[in-house]
Scaffold this motif. Sequence first.
Motif, PDB file in Angstrom:
ATOM      1  N   GLU A 516     -32.669 -38.812   6.829  1.00  0.00           N
ATOM      2  CA  GLU A 516     -32.655 -38.669   7.672  1.00  0.00           C
ATOM      3  C   GLU A 516     -31.214 -38.771   7.570  1.00  0.00           C
ATOM      4  O   GLU A 516     -30.851 -38.489   9.458  1.00  0.00           O
ATOM      5  N   LEU A 517     -30.410 -38.630   7.187  1.00  0.00           N
ATOM      6  CA  LEU A 517     -28.839 -38.712   7.598  1.00  0.00           C
ATOM      7  C   LEU A 517     -28.564 -37.239   7.802  1.00  0.00           C
ATOM      8  O   LEU A 517     -27.824 -36.980   8.412  1.00  0.00           O
ATOM      9  N   LEU A 518     -29.605 -36.268   6.901  1.00  0.00           N
ATOM     10  CA  LEU A 518     -28.805 -34.971   8.011  1.00  0.00           C
ATOM     11  C   LEU A 518     -29.318 -34.599   8.820  1.00  0.00           C
ATOM     12  O   LEU A 518     -28.979 -33.526   9.666  1.00  0.00           O
ATOM     13  N   ASP A 519     -30.367 -34.661   9.550  1.00  0.00           N
ATOM     14  CA  ASP A 519     -31.002 -35.391  10.938  1.00  0.00           C
ATOM     15  C   ASP A 519     -31.532 -33.685  10.770  1.00  0.00           C
ATOM     16  O   ASP A 519     -30.781 -33.485  12.249  1.00  0.00           O
ATOM     17  N   GLY A 520     -31.746 -32.496  10.778  1.00  0.00           N
ATOM     18  CA  GLY A 520     -32.396 -31.973  10.487  1.00  0.00           C
ATOM     19  C   GLY A 520     -31.669 -30.303   9.947  1.00  0.00           C
ATOM     20  O   GLY A 520     -31.856 -29.330  10.101  1.00  0.00           O
ATOM     21  N   ARG A 521     -30.226 -30.746   9.945  1.00  0.00           N
ATOM     22  CA  ARG A 521     -28.930 -30.166   9.611  1.00  0.00           C
ATOM     23  C   ARG A 521     -29.475 -29.725   7.993  1.00  0.00           C
ATOM     24  O   ARG A 521     -30.183 -30.696   6.917  1.00  0.00           O
TER      25      ARG A 521
END
Length: 717
Positions: A516-521
């Motif tokens: 969730e934190l990286l959000d696709g990164r």
Amino acid sequence: MTSAPFPDRPRVDAREKVLGAARYAADFTVPGMLYAMQVPATIAKGRVTALATEAATRIRGVVRVLTAADFPPPPAAGSGGPPPPPTITTDIAYRGQPIALVVAESLEAAIEGAEAVQAKYAATDFTATIDEKGAALQPVEPTIGGDAGKAMARAVTRHKAEYISPPQHHNPMEMLSTTAIWEGGVLTVYEGTQGSNTVKGALMRTLRLTPEQVVVKSPQVGGGFGQKGGAQRQTALVARAAMLLGRPVKLVVPRGQIFHNATFRPKNRHRIEIGADADGRMIAVRYDADQQQSRMGQFPPDYHESPPMMYGIADYQGTAANIRIDTQAPGYMRAPTPHPSSFAFDSAVDELAVKLGVDPLDFRLRHRATRDPIDDKPLSTCFLHECLTEGARRFGWKGRPLGAGTMVRPDGTQVGWGVGCGAYPANVHPTIATLRVGADGKTRFAAAGHEMGQGIRSTIEQVLVRALAIDPAGLEIAIGDTSVAPQHVTAGSWGTASAVTAAEQAATRLKAAIVELLDGRTPSGNLHRQLAAVRRPSVQVEVTTVGPGQGEKEVARLRQGGMAVSGPAYPQFTSFSYIAHFVEVHVEPRTRRIRVPRVVSVADCGRVISPRTAASQVRGGVVWGISACLREATEVDPRYGGWLNNDLADYVVAVNADIGEIDVGFVDRPDDLFNALGAKGLGEVAMTGCAAAVANAVYHATGRRLREMPFRIEALL
């Protein structure tokens, strides 16, 4: 998370223990430390009428002598369990009970001061053994499955005998100790304990303190085995001294005083009758057990925990009783009741096999347990057959002669092969855990649990390292500390199953939080580097885990410092761990000394989380099983009460010369009903059945049945 087999990784604390760098409770020192020593009662029962402390206080370095007048009245028992141990009182319930505490600037002065205290008593009659007048028989609720009386009437072949286990003491290498610091209205206690929350609760009730005023830390436990599972007698004495004097106080209890004040395995007796039908299958069991007990002790005579779960015998009738005498309270000792009950029951099974003329291994393999006959539920798993077949293969059982006394070496040494089986409940406790991964390369997991040498930190590390891309060198596992997480007693083989379940769920939740934190990164590197790449100092999650059928009620009890263990009977199933031991004994022709050159042990404990520490646990259980049946017994003096052989010079234990090769194996099949990882307990079951295997091997070597532990030379003359 996959439940595939775990790799064989070194235990996390191996290096620091080998180097002597591991810190135990008594290793903690602070400026201004005082040292304490208890003064033991020299009568077995009665009352202190006078206590002369003047000579002690005149000794250079003695600061104070605490007596009964320095303690609040003992609290009454509550609904949540037994009261904490009494502090110092004038009423004497057993020989060796502390009647005063001497506190001094040095250990030497404390010892000299304790020896200078003189007491006068009003002694009363006492009962020191279970066979004396004054011993009070107190039956407990029977254990019933089916109709054993009706089934026994159909039996064609029966075996009936009595088996006896002696009183035994734990003798862990780390003595009982308490270090107490009273500062700013907060009591901090360092103690080698399996239950830091239990210690905290006992101190709160005894010394009238609030939860915020007590912190208990148990960094390492140098052997617990049940003796350090409850509130210890010395803890409140040392804490009270620190509060009264305003200085830190340390007490390391001498081994002789441990024998007289700590819990122990009580003497117990087992009268067993097993019936077999015309096909040579066991169909009925009648089993009566009783045990030594103190006047107020609460250690339950649960000798019917395991035998009904072993061989699928549907008709079982078990009775049990306490025999109350004047001793300190007995308590939990590794495989508390299953060790003596498996010695008795699996010896009886072996005797029935011999009476039927059947190989003892083949006889056991005729019986497969699939249901709990007491609670009428299916067993979640039972791979005892697999333990037996794999153990027999490793041992080379095939070709074993059926007759006793037929294997003799050229020098006259008699050789025997025996098998013994055991079972232990699969229990679980709610756990509240916090997991934090930082960009600085550090990971911290805080939860309930105590490191007693069993390797609980290693099992937690196994789960976290496999689930998360973290640096193992930066992993801190904070357990045994009431300031980091609510603690439960680590005992009964529920510690690992409870902790690894929490670790697995925490890892799953943390991975979801990272996604969730990286959000696709997709930054490269492990989790620490990924957090650094997105400039996030850390991510932290908290999880609460419960066992099958548990809920908020049990979690609330944990938060309040209470016990909420469940098992082995759960709403939909019953769960146990199992083991089979194969033993070779050599009986010397002239001395009749029994040697055990080799053992093969195969365990069914669900998924093995840490193969390295699991194998170590089984080896330790086998060593203790050999020691328990060949060496260990605590002798009571019926004239004066108390224990005669109250040190390691006279309390004989197995040494390296007594131990041969121990080959350990595992079924390693997960119990998916029990928890997501499929892991059950191992530390307790490891010991069960070993004593029976030795006894059965001695019979095979000599033709003599040994039904009382320890097996003494004179029984084979």
